[in-house]
Each structure stands twice: as structure tokens, then as C-alpha cells.
Motif scaffolding. Sequence first.
Motif, PDB file in Angstrom:
ATOM      1  N   GLU A 179       0.909  -1.170   0.093  1.00 47.02           N
ATOM      2  CA  GLU A 179      -0.031   0.104   0.077  1.00 47.02           C
ATOM      3  C   GLU A 179       0.808   1.267  -0.066  1.00 47.02           C
ATOM      4  OE1 GLU A 179      -3.218  -0.010  -0.401  1.00 47.02           O
ATOM      5  OE2 GLU A 179      -3.932  -1.949   0.318  1.00 47.02           O
ATOM      6  N   GLU A 202      -4.092   5.285  -0.267  1.00 46.19           N
ATOM      7  CA  GLU A 202      -3.133   4.065  -0.230  1.00 46.19           C
ATOM      8  C   GLU A 202      -2.162   4.357   0.994  1.00 46.19           C
ATOM      9  OE1 GLU A 202      -4.255   2.163  -1.951  1.00 46.19           O
ATOM     10  OE2 GLU A 202      -4.438   2.485  -4.156  1.00 46.19           O
ATOM     11  N   HIS A 249      -4.434   3.557   3.963  1.00 49.45           N
ATOM     12  CA  HIS A 249      -4.371   1.907   4.075  1.00 49.45           C
ATOM     13  C   HIS A 249      -2.952   1.201   4.711  1.00 49.45           C
ATOM     14  CE1 HIS A 249      -7.120   2.072   0.331  1.00 49.45           C
ATOM     15  NE2 HIS A 249      -7.588   2.451   1.342  1.00 49.45           N
ATOM     16  N   GLU A 296     -10.896   0.979  -2.018  1.00 51.78           N
ATOM     17  CA  GLU A 296     -10.383   0.387  -3.466  1.00 51.78           C
ATOM     18  C   GLU A 296     -11.616   0.201  -4.448  1.00 51.78           C
ATOM     19  OE1 GLU A 296      -7.352  -0.265  -3.992  1.00 51.78           O
ATOM     20  OE2 GLU A 296      -6.187  -0.182  -2.062  1.00 51.78           O
TER      21      GLU A 296
HETATM   22 FE   LIG Z   1      -5.107   0.629  -1.179  1.00 49.92          FE
END
Ligand SMILES: [Fe+2]
Length: 303
Positions: free
Chosen positions: A45, A75, A78, A160
Motif C-alpha cells: 500500500e 493508499e 491503508h 479500493e
Molecule cells: Fe489501497
Amino acid sequence: MRSWDSVEAFETFLDGGGIVEVDDRMPDVFRDAVFAFIEMHANSELMGGLTERDWIPRSPGVKNKMAILAKTQDEVGHAHLLYMVAADLGIKTRTEMMEDLFAGKSKFHNVFHYQAVTWADQVAIAYLVDSAALMSQQAVFKNCSYGPYKRMLKRIIAEEGFHMRFGEERLLKIAEGTEIQRDMFQGALDRWWLPALQLFGPDTRDGDVLLRWHIKSERNEVLRDRWVQKYVPLLTSYGFVIPDDHLRHDEATGRWEIGEIDWAPLKAALANAGPDSARRIGNASKNWHDTAWVRAALDEAAA
Ligand SMILES: [Fe+2]
Ligand SMILES: [Fe+2]
């Protein structure tokens, strides 16, 4: 805090749909396997977020810039969530995981060892890579036996889904665009088809502990095939050519059969020897060192 007398008793608990929590006395082999899996996900990520970041100034138009900015933020977010879940397992701290990553000592997914050359690559990444990642994560989420990871996946999967939709919308725009735009996407598809396909990994080995302990719920080849059956007809219906000379549609079964996969690029990427590994790890490492003063200042302020 729960504990089990033996690995067998623990496995019976897992087979019955049991969910393990961080303060449970889980067997070390399980802790290690879950940790390695989440650490690799977190690293991926973060490395993915860094590629997105590179594209904030290069994206065409303010709307795309805002979308890429949001995707970068997602991202990196995450990665933060996953590093937290991984660190709680008590094997490595968050800083140790990041230091290992930037020293080239740990793994991250193959797709982040390649360079995005044009804007169409960014579209191909959102359409193909985010969709493949989403499909894998959904399969893990479905039946995941480690509670903290399962709960984080729920949040990650929601975002996502947006990334994939963003890719889909951009792809449709390109597909309806000029010949130059379509050629640009075909070039990106030629570069990203195989890496995206390999994101699922080689066929799952029999006795894979991740499957046995219900971290994963489906075999790699099953997920890969599901993705192929979905994306081949979509891409070909938009008039793009899948870069696979042996791809064929089996009229009898209605299935798309792909050619044999060359796994050498996957092996190289996972050994941090992919086409863009050195530059990517080098940039991330430089950035980590250049920003050491920020972390030190924050620590000082907190103290
Ligand atoms: Fe992601
Ligand atoms: Fe994503």
C-alpha cells in the motif's frame, strides 16, 4: 485472552469459523504467518501510494489531479492502518517495518516494481491493478480468521472500490477518445497486463498455511481465473488487444483460456530485482532519511 492446548485444537477453532484477536495466545506459527502477510500488504500500500504521489503534478487537468491526490491519500492511509495491525502482533515495530522496506530487506507486491510511463499507465493501474487487488482482498475479507485484519480490510475494500471505478471511468473516456489516446492505452495494457495477472501469485501450493488457517479463502489460480474471465471480455469489447498470443475463447465452455504464464518477472520483482525496484526503493529510502528531522521534532514535542 483465549489460549489453545495445541496447534490441532487451534485449527479446530479456526475450522469452526473462530476469529482470533490480538490478545489471544495464538500459536507462534500462526502469528508469524499472519504478520508476514499483513506486513507485505502494508508495504505494498505504501509503495503504491508513493507511485500515485509521483503522478499528482503530472496528471492531466485539475479533476484528475484531485482524484490522484485522493488516491494517494487513500493508499498511504491503508498502509498506516495495516502497519498498526501488523505492529500490534509484537514482532516488529512500525519503524522497524519501514526501515526494512526502505533498506530493500522486505517484500511488496510485484506491480509496484514497475514504472508508470504515461497517464494511460495510471489508468491501466487503477483499472487492472486496483481491481486485482480488490478481488484478492475481498476473498481474504470473506473468511478471514484474524479479527483486526478483517476489520481493517472492510475499510480498505470500500476505498479500493472507488479506485477501480475511477480507472473504469477514465478507461471509458480513453476508449471513446482519439486514436492517439487509444494507442496510448494499448501501450499501457501491453506493459501492465502481465504484472496485474501475476498479482494473484502462482498457483497455490497444496498445504498452504494461509488457506488452512483461513487467512485466504480462495486459491490464487481461482482468483486469477475469475479476473481473467471478467477483464478479457471487457477490454476486448472496447477494442483493445490483450498481449497474449495464446489467448483463445473456448466456444464449448464459454471460457477465456490464457497462454502459459512466464513467472520469471514475478520472481525477480519479489526479490526486489524488478525493472523499477532500485529506483523506487531508493526514492522511498531517500525520502525517509530526508524527513528524519520531522519525526525527531514530533518525538521531541510529544516528550
Ligand atoms: Fe489501497
Ligand atoms: Fe487502490
